[in-house]
Write a protein that holds these residues in place. Sequence first.
Motif, PDB file in Angstrom:
ATOM      1  N   LEU A 159       1.527 -57.400 -17.055  1.00 24.41           N
ATOM      2  CA  LEU A 159       0.929 -57.940 -18.278  1.00 24.41           C
ATOM      3  C   LEU A 159       1.765 -59.092 -18.839  1.00 24.41           C
ATOM      4  O   LEU A 159       1.216 -60.081 -19.334  1.00 24.41           O
ATOM      5  N   VAL A 160       3.075 -58.981 -18.758  1.00 20.96           N
ATOM      6  CA  VAL A 160       3.941 -60.063 -19.247  1.00 20.96           C
ATOM      7  C   VAL A 160       3.726 -61.323 -18.409  1.00 20.96           C
ATOM      8  O   VAL A 160       3.622 -62.428 -18.943  1.00 20.96           O
ATOM      9  N   ARG A 161       3.626 -61.126 -17.101  1.00 27.88           N
ATOM     10  CA  ARG A 161       3.432 -62.293 -16.234  1.00 27.88           C
ATOM     11  C   ARG A 161       2.087 -62.976 -16.514  1.00 27.88           C
ATOM     12  O   ARG A 161       1.915 -64.133 -16.199  1.00 27.88           O
ATOM     13  N   HIS A 162       1.158 -62.238 -17.073  1.00 26.20           N
ATOM     14  CA  HIS A 162      -0.151 -62.817 -17.400  1.00 26.20           C
ATOM     15  C   HIS A 162      -0.364 -62.862 -18.918  1.00 26.20           C
ATOM     16  O   HIS A 162      -1.496 -62.804 -19.375  1.00 26.20           O
ATOM     17  N   ALA A 163       0.713 -62.945 -19.664  1.00 29.37           N
ATOM     18  CA  ALA A 163       0.611 -62.861 -21.122  1.00 29.37           C
ATOM     19  C   ALA A 163      -0.436 -63.834 -21.653  1.00 29.37           C
ATOM     20  O   ALA A 163      -0.498 -64.987 -21.241  1.00 29.37           O
ATOM     21  N   GLY A 164      -1.258 -63.321 -22.548  1.00 28.17           N
ATOM     22  CA  GLY A 164      -2.308 -64.150 -23.135  1.00 28.17           C
ATOM     23  C   GLY A 164      -3.598 -64.103 -22.340  1.00 28.17           C
ATOM     24  O   GLY A 164      -4.647 -64.503 -22.827  1.00 28.17           O
ATOM     25  N   ARG A 165      -3.507 -63.635 -21.118  1.00 31.42           N
ATOM     26  CA  ARG A 165      -4.706 -63.602 -20.272  1.00 31.42           C
ATOM     27  C   ARG A 165      -5.189 -62.178 -20.078  1.00 31.42           C
ATOM     28  O   ARG A 165      -4.416 -61.229 -20.088  1.00 31.42           O
ATOM     29  N   LEU A 166      -6.485 -62.068 -19.891  1.00 28.72           N
ATOM     30  CA  LEU A 166      -7.083 -60.761 -19.647  1.00 28.72           C
ATOM     31  C   LEU A 166      -6.740 -60.291 -18.243  1.00 28.72           C
ATOM     32  O   LEU A 166      -6.895 -61.029 -17.276  1.00 28.72           O
ATOM     33  N   VAL A 167      -6.234 -59.071 -18.158  1.00 27.30           N
ATOM     34  CA  VAL A 167      -6.007 -58.463 -16.844  1.00 27.30           C
ATOM     35  C   VAL A 167      -7.039 -57.347 -16.721  1.00 27.30           C
ATOM     36  O   VAL A 167      -7.108 -56.452 -17.571  1.00 27.30           O
ATOM     37  N   THR A 168      -7.867 -57.423 -15.700  1.00 24.55           N
ATOM     38  CA  THR A 168      -8.944 -56.440 -15.592  1.00 24.55           C
ATOM     39  C   THR A 168      -8.379 -55.069 -15.253  1.00 24.55           C
ATOM     40  O   THR A 168      -7.262 -54.938 -14.745  1.00 24.55           O
ATOM     41  N   GLN A 169      -9.201 -54.059 -15.528  1.00 24.47           N
ATOM     42  CA  GLN A 169      -8.785 -52.689 -15.221  1.00 24.47           C
ATOM     43  C   GLN A 169      -8.426 -52.563 -13.746  1.00 24.47           C
ATOM     44  O   GLN A 169      -7.393 -51.991 -13.383  1.00 24.47           O
ATOM     45  N   SER A 170      -9.275 -53.130 -12.870  1.00 25.62           N
ATOM     46  CA  SER A 170      -9.012 -52.944 -11.435  1.00 25.62           C
ATOM     47  C   SER A 170      -7.811 -53.767 -10.995  1.00 25.62           C
ATOM     48  O   SER A 170      -7.029 -53.338 -10.150  1.00 25.62           O
ATOM     49  N   GLN A 171      -7.626 -54.957 -11.569  1.00 27.05           N
ATOM     50  CA  GLN A 171      -6.428 -55.750 -11.232  1.00 27.05           C
ATOM     51  C   GLN A 171      -5.163 -54.969 -11.591  1.00 27.05           C
ATOM     52  O   GLN A 171      -4.201 -54.919 -10.833  1.00 27.05           O
ATOM     53  N   LEU A 172      -5.210 -54.368 -12.768  1.00 31.74           N
ATOM     54  CA  LEU A 172      -4.038 -53.631 -13.235  1.00 31.74           C
ATOM     55  C   LEU A 172      -3.781 -52.400 -12.354  1.00 31.74           C
ATOM     56  O   LEU A 172      -2.649 -52.126 -11.961  1.00 31.74           O
ATOM     57  N   MET A 173      -4.852 -51.700 -12.022  1.00 32.10           N
ATOM     58  CA  MET A 173      -4.702 -50.500 -11.196  1.00 32.10           C
ATOM     59  C   MET A 173      -4.150 -50.861  -9.823  1.00 32.10           C
ATOM     60  O   MET A 173      -3.269 -50.196  -9.303  1.00 32.10           O
ATOM     61  N   LYS A 174      -4.686 -51.960  -9.254  1.00 37.16           N
ATOM     62  CA  LYS A 174      -4.206 -52.384  -7.933  1.00 37.16           C
ATOM     63  C   LYS A 174      -2.743 -52.804  -7.998  1.00 37.16           C
ATOM     64  O   LYS A 174      -1.947 -52.476  -7.129  1.00 37.16           O
ATOM     65  N   ALA A 175      -2.429 -53.555  -9.058  1.00 43.49           N
ATOM     66  CA  ALA A 175      -1.057 -54.073  -9.165  1.00 43.49           C
ATOM     67  C   ALA A 175      -0.050 -52.943  -9.355  1.00 43.49           C
ATOM     68  O   ALA A 175       1.063 -53.006  -8.859  1.00 43.49           O
ATOM     69  N   VAL A 176      -0.446 -51.916 -10.083  1.00 49.60           N
ATOM     70  CA  VAL A 176       0.520 -50.857 -10.412  1.00 49.60           C
ATOM     71  C   VAL A 176       0.539 -49.758  -9.352  1.00 49.60           C
ATOM     72  O   VAL A 176       1.597 -49.314  -8.928  1.00 49.60           O
ATOM     73  N   TRP A 177      -0.628 -49.345  -8.912  1.00 48.00           N
ATOM     74  CA  TRP A 177      -0.680 -48.202  -7.987  1.00 48.00           C
ATOM     75  C   TRP A 177      -0.979 -48.599  -6.542  1.00 48.00           C
ATOM     76  O   TRP A 177      -0.999 -47.769  -5.661  1.00 48.00           O
ATOM     77  N   GLY A 178      -1.311 -49.879  -6.319  1.00 49.88           N
ATOM     78  CA  GLY A 178      -1.616 -50.321  -4.955  1.00 49.88           C
ATOM     79  C   GLY A 178      -3.070 -50.068  -4.602  1.00 49.88           C
ATOM     80  O   GLY A 178      -3.810 -49.428  -5.343  1.00 49.88           O
ATOM     81  N   GLN A 179      -3.452 -50.592  -3.461  1.00 49.31           N
ATOM     82  CA  GLN A 179      -4.854 -50.523  -3.034  1.00 49.31           C
ATOM     83  C   GLN A 179      -5.256 -49.116  -2.630  1.00 49.31           C
ATOM     84  O   GLN A 179      -6.395 -48.729  -2.750  1.00 49.31           O
ATOM     85  N   THR A 180      -4.288 -48.380  -2.091  1.00 49.17           N
ATOM     86  CA  THR A 180      -4.645 -47.148  -1.391  1.00 49.17           C
ATOM     87  C   THR A 180      -4.882 -45.981  -2.335  1.00 49.17           C
ATOM     88  O   THR A 180      -5.662 -45.090  -2.025  1.00 49.17           O
ATOM     89  N   ARG A 181      -4.214 -45.985  -3.487  1.00 51.81           N
ATOM     90  CA  ARG A 181      -4.315 -44.807  -4.320  1.00 51.81           C
ATOM     91  C   ARG A 181      -5.504 -44.892  -5.273  1.00 51.81           C
ATOM     92  O   ARG A 181      -5.720 -45.903  -5.930  1.00 51.81           O
ATOM     93  N   GLU A 182      -6.262 -43.829  -5.331  1.00 53.67           N
ATOM     94  CA  GLU A 182      -7.424 -43.784  -6.222  1.00 53.67           C
ATOM     95  C   GLU A 182      -6.960 -43.462  -7.643  1.00 53.67           C
ATOM     96  O   GLU A 182      -6.298 -42.459  -7.869  1.00 53.67           O
ATOM     97  N   VAL A 183      -7.294 -44.314  -8.565  1.00 49.61           N
ATOM     98  CA  VAL A 183      -6.962 -44.043  -9.963  1.00 49.61           C
ATOM     99  C   VAL A 183      -8.237 -44.202 -10.781  1.00 49.61           C
ATOM    100  O   VAL A 183      -8.954 -45.189 -10.626  1.00 49.61           O
ATOM    101  N   THR A 184      -8.514 -43.235 -11.621  1.00 49.13           N
ATOM    102  CA  THR A 184      -9.736 -43.332 -12.413  1.00 49.13           C
ATOM    103  C   THR A 184      -9.479 -44.148 -13.677  1.00 49.13           C
ATOM    104  O   THR A 184      -8.332 -44.332 -14.094  1.00 49.13           O
TER     105      THR A 184
END
Length: 250
Positions: free
Chosen positions: A164-189
């Motif tokens: 979020l800091v790296r994108h400060a001021g910009r909208l980070v989508t739910q899926s972008q955030l989930m992918k960035a934090v948990w990676g592609q492989t893990r399912e997060v609701t």
Amino acid sequence: MKNSKTLLVIEDEPAIVRFLRSCLGAWNFLEAGTKAIGLQLAAEHRPDVILLDLALPEGGALSFLKVLRQWASAPIILMGSHGQENVQVAGLEAGANDFLVKPFTPQELLTRLQLALRHTDKQGPRLPIYEHRGLRVDLYAHRVWLLNKEVHLSPTQYECLAVLVRHAGRLVTQSQLMKAVWGQTREVTLDALRVFIHELRQKIETDPVKPRCLKTEPGFGYRLELPEKNIFKKSPGVIRTDLSVQSAPH
Ligand code: CA
């Protein structure tokens, strides 16, 4: 016309550096022969593009790339040799934007730089320190404070905040955030993400019920408010060795 863009080259071989300089006379040219100097110059000058050699004598170019990527949003182009395909892919996954295989022609170099610059214009603020409403995040030192008291985040909480800091001021989508934090492989609701953000707010907001930094964009995602102060401070941990630094006059 003079190019006002700044290029940082992290490379230990003088012949390559001379070649790059001869191709890029119009650029503001910074060079570093070691990772430590590279980090220092990247932090101080915030170059528009970084060229990173994968074969530095001290090794560890990929882990260095990850450190740099923590806060530098400038495009990073790797330089490597034939037969290093595994490293190239690992480098791209670690955040590099592109790759040049040595030996390359001036035309190849310029094409890659132009491509990289197209991305630069779309980037957000490139500051390793975020400060807003009592929250202070230092991506350089990997530390977070709320009202001058250090906050201890879990690794995933920190990663989320760093994105979020790296994108400060910009909208980070739910899926972008989930992918960035948990990676592609893990399912997060989405519910799990909401709970996660709720817990993060408990740590980084002065009033978590009325967040002033980490805002929800209902239905889309999250946005970290742009910082009120644009501050930049050097990390005391990086030592400068001026002998191996040359900055072109311009
Ligand atoms: Ca080298």
